[in-house]
Design a protein around this motif. Structure first.
Motif, PDB file in Angstrom:
ATOM      1  N   PRO A  64       0.824  -1.205   0.000  1.00  0.00           N
ATOM      2  CA  PRO A  64       0.000   0.000   0.000  1.00  0.00           C
ATOM      3  C   PRO A  64       0.863   1.261   0.000  1.00  0.00           C
ATOM      4  CG  PRO A  64      -0.011  -1.034   2.164  1.00  0.00           C
ATOM      5  CD  PRO A  64       0.722  -1.952   1.246  1.00  0.00           C
ATOM      6  N   ASN A  65       0.317   2.332  -0.572  1.00  0.00           N
ATOM      7  CA  ASN A  65       1.016   3.617  -0.546  1.00  0.00           C
ATOM      8  C   ASN A  65       1.093   4.131   0.886  1.00  0.00           C
ATOM      9  OD1 ASN A  65       1.419   3.833  -3.323  1.00  0.00           O
ATOM     10  ND2 ASN A  65      -0.559   4.787  -3.655  1.00  0.00           N
ATOM     11  N   PRO A  66       2.212   4.741   1.272  1.00  0.00           N
ATOM     12  CA  PRO A  66       2.310   5.309   2.617  1.00  0.00           C
ATOM     13  C   PRO A  66       1.398   6.534   2.734  1.00  0.00           C
ATOM     14  CG  PRO A  66       4.245   5.850   1.328  1.00  0.00           C
ATOM     15  CD  PRO A  66       3.435   4.907   0.502  1.00  0.00           C
ATOM     16  N   ASP A  67       0.989   6.844   3.957  1.00  0.00           N
ATOM     17  CA  ASP A  67       0.097   7.980   4.194  1.00  0.00           C
ATOM     18  C   ASP A  67       0.662   9.280   3.654  1.00  0.00           C
ATOM     19  OD1 ASP A  67      -1.699   6.311   5.434  1.00  0.00           O
ATOM     20  OD2 ASP A  67      -1.025   6.806   7.453  1.00  0.00           O
ATOM     21  N   TRP A  68       1.985   9.502   3.807  1.00  0.00           N
ATOM     22  CA  TRP A  68       2.571  10.760   3.357  1.00  0.00           C
ATOM     23  C   TRP A  68       2.438  10.924   1.849  1.00  0.00           C
ATOM     24  CZ3 TRP A  68       6.322  10.417  -0.248  1.00  0.00           C
ATOM     25  CH2 TRP A  68       7.069   9.233  -0.313  1.00  0.00           C
ATOM     26  N   LEU A  69       2.439   9.830   1.103  1.00  0.00           N
ATOM     27  CA  LEU A  69       2.311   9.920  -0.351  1.00  0.00           C
ATOM     28  C   LEU A  69       0.875  10.279  -0.727  1.00  0.00           C
ATOM     29  CD1 LEU A  69       3.649   9.586  -3.102  1.00  0.00           C
ATOM     30  CD2 LEU A  69       3.050   7.167  -3.014  1.00  0.00           C
TER      31      LEU A  69
END
Length: 75
Positions: A64-69
């Motif tokens: 999954p994409n990290p939250d910051w991205l």
């Protein structure tokens, strides 16, 4: 060939890594030494022959994409 590098100074050391060649990174006392180290690491990675194994399979791993991205605004 040219490769993108992230370099920064932290606690008296220069640290960096190549974005285009994961696994090539370094830590040196000067920026010039770091760039030389990254260049050597890239050369080593690109000249290392990987032995073909008939039973090996290339696959894709998803994460999954990290939250910051997800919250980053487009440039």
């Amino acid at each position: 060939m040219k490769y993108r590098a992230i370099v920064k100074q932290r606690d008296g050391w220069w640290i960096g890594w190549l974005l285009d060649l994961p696994g090539v990174n370094g830590q040196e006392k000067t920026r010039d030494e770091l760039l030389k180290s990254l260049r050597i690491g890239a050369e080593d990675m690109l000249t290392t022959q990987v032995r073909f194994e008939p039973d090996a399979v290339m696959t894709i791993v998803e994460a999954p994409n990290p939250d910051w991205l997800l919250s980053a605004s487009p440039a």
